[in-house]
Design an enzyme around this catalytic site. Structure first.
Site, PDB file in Angstrom:
ATOM      1  N   SER A  25      65.194  47.081  56.317  1.00 14.75           N
ATOM      2  CA  SER A  25      63.748  47.142  56.070  1.00 14.75           C
ATOM      3  C   SER A  25      62.983  46.340  57.109  1.00 14.75           C
ATOM      4  CB  SER A  25      63.413  46.658  54.651  1.00 14.75           C
ATOM      5  OG  SER A  25      64.110  45.479  54.329  1.00 14.75           O
ATOM      6  N   ASN A 111      66.915  39.504  44.644  1.00 18.23           N
ATOM      7  CA  ASN A 111      65.995  40.201  43.737  1.00 18.23           C
ATOM      8  C   ASN A 111      64.806  39.324  43.352  1.00 18.23           C
ATOM      9  OD1 ASN A 111      67.968  42.070  44.003  1.00 18.23           O
ATOM     10  ND2 ASN A 111      68.718  41.958  41.886  1.00 18.23           N
ATOM     11  N   THR A 156      20.515  64.216  41.648  1.00 21.99           N
ATOM     12  CA  THR A 156      21.665  64.596  40.823  1.00 21.99           C
ATOM     13  C   THR A 156      22.000  66.005  41.289  1.00 21.99           C
ATOM     14  OG1 THR A 156      20.360  65.594  39.062  1.00 21.99           O
ATOM     15  CG2 THR A 156      20.860  63.252  38.812  1.00 21.99           C
ATOM     16  N   SER A 278      30.299  63.542  72.107  1.00 20.16           N
ATOM     17  CA  SER A 278      31.162  64.724  72.159  1.00 20.16           C
ATOM     18  C   SER A 278      31.687  64.882  73.573  1.00 20.16           C
ATOM     19  CB  SER A 278      30.354  65.954  71.749  1.00 20.16           C
ATOM     20  OG  SER A 278      30.917  67.124  72.310  1.00 20.16           O
ATOM     21  N   ASN A 286      27.779  61.208  66.855  1.00 24.29           N
ATOM     22  CA  ASN A 286      28.486  61.540  65.609  1.00 24.29           C
ATOM     23  C   ASN A 286      28.855  60.306  64.782  1.00 24.29           C
ATOM     24  OD1 ASN A 286      28.523  64.309  66.251  1.00 24.29           O
ATOM     25  ND2 ASN A 286      30.317  64.010  67.570  1.00 24.29           N
ATOM     26  N   GLU A 291      33.155  59.026  58.828  1.00 21.76           N
ATOM     27  CA  GLU A 291      34.101  60.109  58.531  1.00 21.76           C
ATOM     28  C   GLU A 291      35.532  59.577  58.424  1.00 21.76           C
ATOM     29  OE1 GLU A 291      33.373  63.312  61.428  1.00 21.76           O
ATOM     30  OE2 GLU A 291      31.265  62.772  61.260  1.00 21.76           O
ATOM     31  N   TYR A 318      66.956  45.312  38.856  1.00 19.33           N
ATOM     32  CA  TYR A 318      66.669  45.751  40.224  1.00 19.33           C
ATOM     33  C   TYR A 318      67.430  47.019  40.586  1.00 19.33           C
ATOM     34  CZ  TYR A 318      66.250  45.681  45.295  1.00 19.33           C
ATOM     35  OH  TYR A 318      65.993  46.025  46.591  1.00 19.33           O
ATOM     36  N   GLN A 323      62.758  48.566  47.121  1.00 17.93           N
ATOM     37  CA  GLN A 323      62.467  48.258  48.525  1.00 17.93           C
ATOM     38  C   GLN A 323      61.338  49.159  49.046  1.00 17.93           C
ATOM     39  OE1 GLN A 323      65.778  47.244  51.149  1.00 17.93           O
ATOM     40  NE2 GLN A 323      65.141  48.878  52.529  1.00 17.93           N
ATOM     41  N   LYS A 326      57.297  48.317  49.390  1.00 15.45           N
ATOM     42  CA  LYS A 326      56.646  47.425  50.359  1.00 15.45           C
ATOM     43  C   LYS A 326      55.700  48.161  51.295  1.00 15.45           C
ATOM     44  CE  LYS A 326      60.811  45.345  50.976  1.00 15.45           C
ATOM     45  NZ  LYS A 326      61.823  44.466  51.572  1.00 15.45           N
TER      46      LYS A 326
HETATM   47  N1  ARG Z   1      65.707  44.373  51.014  1.00 13.99           N
HETATM   48  C1  ARG Z   1      65.726  44.370  49.580  1.00 13.99           C
HETATM   49  C2  ARG Z   1      64.363  44.770  49.009  1.00 13.99           C
HETATM   50  O1  ARG Z   1      63.441  44.795  49.730  1.00 13.99           O
HETATM   51  C3  ARG Z   1      66.041  43.006  49.096  1.00 13.99           C
HETATM   52  C4  ARG Z   1      66.706  42.967  47.774  1.00 13.99           C
HETATM   53  C5  ARG Z   1      68.077  43.505  47.870  1.00 13.99           C
HETATM   54  N2  ARG Z   1      68.760  43.358  46.638  1.00 13.99           N
HETATM   55  C6  ARG Z   1      69.869  44.028  46.380  1.00 13.99           C
HETATM   56  N3  ARG Z   1      70.376  43.796  45.216  1.00 13.99           N
HETATM   57  N4  ARG Z   1      70.373  44.850  47.220  1.00 13.99           N
HETATM   58  O2  ARG Z   1      64.210  45.096  47.879  1.00 13.99           O
END
Ligand code: ARG
Length: 472
Positions: A25, A111, A156, A278, A286, A291, A318, A323, A326
């Site tokens: 990630s 977690n 209206t 333009s 514009n 927009e 979890y 993940q 995010k």
């Molecule tokens: N990269 C994971 C997340 O964003 C972290 C938690 C991972 N936990 C696990 N049990 N694999 O959620």
């Protein structure tokens, strides 16, 4: 990801490189600051529980701070090829402090760690969104104050309804934003609960004190239930919903700017600095920023939809799906931040066309409700008065005369507003468009904005705890 994972004890073989790339990630760089601060708080909690010695704790805290200053601004580079920010920071700490570094994760899971990072991020993000939203609300109030007694048609169905002052329109947008701010404050207080100490799902057999780390990080309380705390993402959805509501409000404001700046309306003109030309038609100017605000609302709504679909089937505890919460969160925060900033500039730069608004508002048909009210005052039941005025409207249209003329002929004793100003000023009840009501709204606005300013100060105080832990 060639080095061995910290969790690899029970594995004889390494994670497939494709699976590693798929599951990492990189968006975690946003969380780096919070991850390190959370780890420092956790180390202090371990020392307090007697699991780390003072010296071990100090070594961990100092090293984490050193990693923070070394990686800061270059997080993405350091996280490259790593599973996530939690593993990256812990491996680096253990490399630098092989003895005590390996003790940091005691009683903790990624977690509760990622839940903590996300809450700390959300607290800061929410504070900065509230800051931007309240300066937009202030800009709208200032525009309302600076353009008093500019009469315009209220609509209206996008048809002429009743004349209003422009300030009433600007304040209507302002009150929507004020509601958005209140919603954000509520979201803040419901998310300001620490999940640290929840572990993977079940808390810990070690004598950890979640209340202590919660306090270090300026949370209002620790979690009530470890299973809930380790996988709760309600606050992520709340944040995105709150931003989405703001985006919807900005989008409707943007639509009005687009419409009002057409040659047909010509109610407003935007500064050149906020409009574009333009590539082919030399005369064009514009309203692209408006927009784009309208268009980017789709992104916020998309984030909300993505989150709801991600969350809908996750059982207790979890699951890695979490993940995926995010990116939509980060993207919707970035989106709303950009939108608020540009809208504030447009509100400050807009110039309103008094003459065009007055001409459009001077349609005597739109004072018909005041004539109905006049009949009601003279004792005619409302429904009858409404029918009678409807007939007068039809007659005036047939005869091609003004409604005032028709009414004077049919009901000589009934007075009829002679201008849009008169029509607006006759409506003086609470919250309506008259000049007195506008000034009461402006007063109430500054009272509520100073409440928000006090809230911002308190929230900034809480945010400072992260900086203190990082030794900033
Ligand atoms: N990269 C994971 C997340 O964003 C972290 C938690 C991972 N936990 C696990 N049990 N694999 O959620």
């Amino acid at each position: 990801m060639s080095e061995k994972e910290l969790w690899s004890g029970r594995f004889r073989r390494q994670l497939d490189p494709g699976a590693a790339a798929f599951s990492s990630s990189p968006e975690d760089s946003v969380l780096f600051r919070y991850d390190v601060a959370g780890s420092i708080a956790h180390a202090m909690g371990l020392a307090r529980a007697g699991i780390l010695t003072r010296d071990e704790c100090n070594a961990i805290v100092d090293t984490l701070r050193a990693i923070y200053s070394r990686w800061r601004g270059k997080e993405a580079e350091f996280l490259k090829g790593k599973e996530d920010v939690h593993m990256a920071v812990e491996s680096e700490l253990t490399r630098l402090q092989p003895g005590c570094g390996a003790k940091l994760h005691t009683g903790r899971s990624r977690n509760d760690q990622v839940a903590l990072d996300l809450k700390l991020y959300s607290r800061d993000a929410l504070l900065s969104v509230v800051r931007s939203a309240s300066s937009l609300a202030a800009a709208l109030a200032a525009a309302a104050r600076g353009n008093l007694r500019l009469v315009m048609p209220g609509y209206t169905h996008l048809q002429h309804a009743q004349p209003l002052y422009l300030s009433q329109n600007l304040l209507s947008h302002h009150w929507r934003i004020m509601r958005d701010i209140e919603r954000m404050k509520f979201i803040y207080s419901s998310l300001n609960i620490s999940p640290l100490g929840a572990g993977a799902i079940g808390g810990s057999s070690l004598p950890l004190q979640p209340a202590y780390t919660a306090k270090l990080l300026s949370f209002s309380a620790p979690f009530d239930n470890s299973l809930d705390a380790s996988s709760d993402r309600d606050f992520v959805l709340d944040m995105v919903y709150g931003s989405c509501m703001m985006a919807l409000h900005l989008s409707s404001m943007a639509e009005e700017i687009v419409l009002w700046s057409t040659s047909e309306f010509n109610f407003v003109s935007l500064p050149e600095t906020l409009t574009t030309g333009s590539s082919l038609m030399p005369h064009k100017k514009n309203p692209d920023m408006a927009e784009l605000i309208r268009g980017r609302t789709g992104r916020s709504a998309g984030s909300l939809t993505a989150l709801m679909l991600t969350m809908k089937g996750i059982p207790s505890g979890y699951s890695r799906d979490l993940q995926e919460t995010k990116l939509p969160l980060f993207s919707s925060v970035d989106n709303i931040t950009g939108m608020l900033g540009v809208m504030e500039r447009m509100v400050k730069g807009a110039r309103f066309n008094r003459a065009a608004m007055l001409a459009a508002a001077s349609d005597p048909l739109t004072y018909s409700v005041e004539a109905v009210d006049e009949l009601v005052r003279s004792g005619v039941p409302f429904r009858e008065a409404h029918r009678e005025m409807g007939e007068a409207v039809a007659e005036s249209l047939e005869k091609g005369e003004s409604l005032g003329q028709t009414i004077r002929r049919r009901r000589p004793g009934i007075s009829y507003p002679s201008s849009p100003y008169e029509s607006v000023e006759m409506r003086s009840t609470r919250g309506s468009s008259s000049a007195d009501s506008i000034s009461a709204q402006l007063e109430e606005s500054s009272r509520r904005r100073s409440e928000t300013a006090a809230w911002i100060r308190a929230a900034s105080g809480r945010a400072a705890s992260v900086g203190r832990l990082l030794g900033e």
